[in-house]
Design a protein around this motif. Structure first.
Motif, short mmCIF file in Angstrom:
data_model
loop_
_atom_site.label_atom_id
_atom_site.label_comp_id
_atom_site.label_asym_id
_atom_site.label_seq_id
_atom_site.Cartn_x
_atom_site.Cartn_y
_atom_site.Cartn_z
N ALA A 58 0.85 -1.19 0.00
CA ALA A 58 0.00 0.00 0.00
C ALA A 58 0.88 1.24 0.00
CB ALA A 58 -0.91 0.01 1.22
N GLU A 59 0.41 2.27 -0.65
CA GLU A 59 1.09 3.56 -0.63
C GLU A 59 0.65 4.31 0.62
OE1 GLU A 59 0.08 5.27 -4.43
OE2 GLU A 59 1.35 3.83 -5.50
N ASN A 61 -1.14 6.35 3.20
CA ASN A 61 -2.54 6.73 3.41
C ASN A 61 -3.51 6.06 2.42
OD1 ASN A 61 -1.88 8.52 5.60
ND2 ASN A 61 -1.09 9.92 4.04
N GLU A 62 -3.14 4.93 1.85
CA GLU A 62 -4.00 4.20 0.92
C GLU A 62 -4.66 3.03 1.66
OE1 GLU A 62 -3.60 2.40 -3.57
OE2 GLU A 62 -1.94 2.00 -2.18
N MET A 66 -8.03 -0.92 -1.46
CA MET A 66 -7.80 -0.13 -2.66
C MET A 66 -6.38 -0.34 -3.21
SD MET A 66 -10.61 1.45 -3.49
CE MET A 66 -11.21 -0.20 -3.21
N ALA A 67 -5.43 -0.63 -2.31
CA ALA A 67 -4.07 -0.96 -2.75
C ALA A 67 -4.09 -2.24 -3.58
CB ALA A 67 -3.13 -1.12 -1.55
N ARG A 70 -5.57 -1.45 -6.98
CA ARG A 70 -4.60 -0.70 -7.78
C ARG A 70 -3.49 -1.61 -8.30
NH1 ARG A 70 0.07 0.60 -6.37
NH2 ARG A 70 -0.34 0.58 -4.12
#
Length: 170
Positions: A58-59, A61-62, A66-67, A70
């Motif tokens: 995860a990036e 604050n992701e 949703m990571a 993506r």
């Protein structure tokens, strides 16, 4: 001295200072994506040894789900829907890495017309294959293997699993 919450600017600065001292966790987000025969999608990363489940880190604050969405879009060109959380694994510090929280989500069953089109879409993966769960597990490193096995059990009985360093905590 702690400011009063009514002094908004000072209070927010106080909270930001506390936030800066809080521990940060690395977060990975993988999926179990199956074909109509029940085989599990696995991928072969180019940047590390061994096969893996599709997904990634995860990036900042992701959200983990949703990571995962993506990562599958970027690496495999797939638009997936997360159905539910299967596994959460706290991974102890190892090698140069701090601890991590690893999530595995159920991304359901990919229709046959899309299964035949699954291939790497960037240079992070060299291959992708749908394999029977046991064969997929045999290709994974031990932590991933334990997560996959826990995820398969979670799919079967509907109960999310919590692991500590790859071992079911309860």
């Amino acid at each position: 001295m702690r400011p009063a919450p009514t002094d908004t600017e000072a209070w927010n600065a106080y909270l930001a200072e506390g936030n800066a001292r809080q521990a940060r966790k690395r977060v990975s987000a993988d999926v179990i994506l199956r074909d109509p025969a029940g085989r599990v999608l696995t991928v072969n990363p180019t940047y590390k040894e061994g096969w893996d489940l599709p997904g990634g880190m995860a990036e900042a604050n992701e959200p983990p789900d949703m990571a995962a969405v993506r990562e599958l879009r970027e690496e495999l060109g797939l638009e997936i829907t997360i159905h539910r959380l299967l596994v959460v694994d706290w991974v102890a510090p190892h090698g140069p890495w701090d601890d991590q929280i690893a999530f595995i989500f159920d991304a359901g069953i990919l229709p046959t017309d899309l299964v035949v089109k699954v291939r790497p879409h960037d240079d992070e993966l060299s291959d992708a294959a749908f394999l029977p769960a046991q064969e997929a597990a045999d290709r994974l490193r031990i932590r991933q293997r334990n997560r996959l096995n826990a995820a398969v059990r979670a799919i079967s009985d509907g109960r999310t699993r919590y692991l500590r360093d790859g071992v079911e905590a309860w």
